[in-house]
Design an enzyme around this catalytic site. Structure first.
Site, PDB file in Angstrom:
ATOM      1  N   ASP A 294       0.773  -1.077   0.081  1.00 26.80           N
ATOM      2  CA  ASP A 294      -0.144  -0.319  -0.049  1.00 26.80           C
ATOM      3  C   ASP A 294       0.918   1.201  -0.006  1.00 26.80           C
ATOM      4  O   ASP A 294       2.049   0.948   0.331  1.00 26.80           O
ATOM      5  CB  ASP A 294      -1.045  -0.103   1.349  1.00 26.80           C
TER       6      ASP A 294
ATOM      7  N   ASP B  10       0.164   5.388   0.851  1.00 30.50           N
ATOM      8  CA  ASP B  10      -0.118   6.246   1.860  1.00 30.50           C
ATOM      9  C   ASP B  10      -0.280   5.472   3.450  1.00 30.50           C
ATOM     10  O   ASP B  10      -1.114   4.644   3.656  1.00 30.50           O
ATOM     11  CB  ASP B  10      -1.267   7.252   1.661  1.00 30.50           C
TER      12      ASP B  10
HETATM   13 MG   LIG Z   1      -2.678   3.096   3.318  1.00 27.74          MG
END
Ligand SMILES: [Mg+2]
Length: 248
Positions: free
Chosen positions: A9, A11
């Protein structure tokens, strides 16, 4: 290194806003030193793959373009595979527009047999109304992701899921969500790069989107403590899911 495909992932996992997360960057460099090119998967539909690549470069990470999967790109792929030749009404930012146009999806201002919704910080009443009308007249409602809110320094602000639910509520339908926790992006990675589930692992900071995406697809997951959920809460939540699944 246990896996062939590490799917990160972005952010909260690789960076926070404009700040790289040092431990993640170090880990990614270690993978690359062993010849393992990481994958990146994000629910963010507002940026193009090239822009995501530049963002990663600013964090000191050289990412291969075909290893970056955004919900915008996945939505465009999903349309070409399931709704080829259909016209789409779009609410979304340039990242999503770019992905749809590159995939050859024809965009219209009114009507259309698909309504595509991604985060649009300039959304207005008329756009939402046109989308709601198209969907109640039979258009399929596709949405990049279901995150209802996201955190800022001021507090929570509306995410793409909030606008999608608004359109769905008016039209009386259930949207098709492409981003995590739907396993679609992982499925695309496996298919495009000929990977088996046992060779893949998802690394993320959000239990409800990242970890549940990995669980839904049936691959290993690693929760990191640098973002939305704390690892101790994620472990408890995932164990509850595991136990519930065992009962089925
Ligand atoms: Mg995230």
């Amino acid at each position: 290194m246990q896996y062939k495909a590490y799917c990160f992932d972005l952010d909260g996992t690789v960076y926070r806003g404009n700040e790289p997360i040092a431990s993640a960057v170090t880990f990614i460099h270690a993978l690359q030193a062993k010849g393992i090119e990481p994958f990146f998967i994000t629910n963010n539909s507002s940026k193009t793959v090239a822009e995501l690549q530049l963002t990663l470069e600013d964090m000191g990470i050289v990412a291969q373009a075909d290893h970056i999967y955004s919900s915008a790109l996945a939505t465009a792929k999903y349309i070409t595979e399931n709704f080829a030749g259909e016209r789409a009404l779009l609410i979304g930012s340039h990242g999503l527009r770019d992905a749809l146009q590159r995939a050859g999806v024809e965009l219209v201002e009114q009507g259309g047999s698909i309504v595509v919704v991604g985060i649009d910080r300039e959304v207005n009443y008329m756009k939402l109304a046109a989308a709601a009308v198209a969907v109640q007249h039979g258009a399929t409602l596709l949405s990049t992701n279901q995150d209802v809110k996201f955190p800022t320094e001021f507090g929570f602000v509306p995410g793409n899921g909030a606008f999608t639910e608004l359109i769905a509520g008016v039209a009386g339908v259930k949207p098709i969500y492409i981003g995590k926790p739907s396993p679609l992006m992982l499925k695309m990675i496996a298919r495009d790069h000929h990977l088996r589930k046992q060779d893949m692992v998802l690394v993320g900071d959000n239990h409800d989107t990242d970890i549940m995406c990995g669980v839904a697809y049936g691959i290993a997951t690693i929760h990191v403590d640098t973002g939305v959920t704390r690892s101790k809460d994620a472990i408890h939540a995932t164990q509850r899911v595991a136990q519930l699944t065992d009962l089925l």
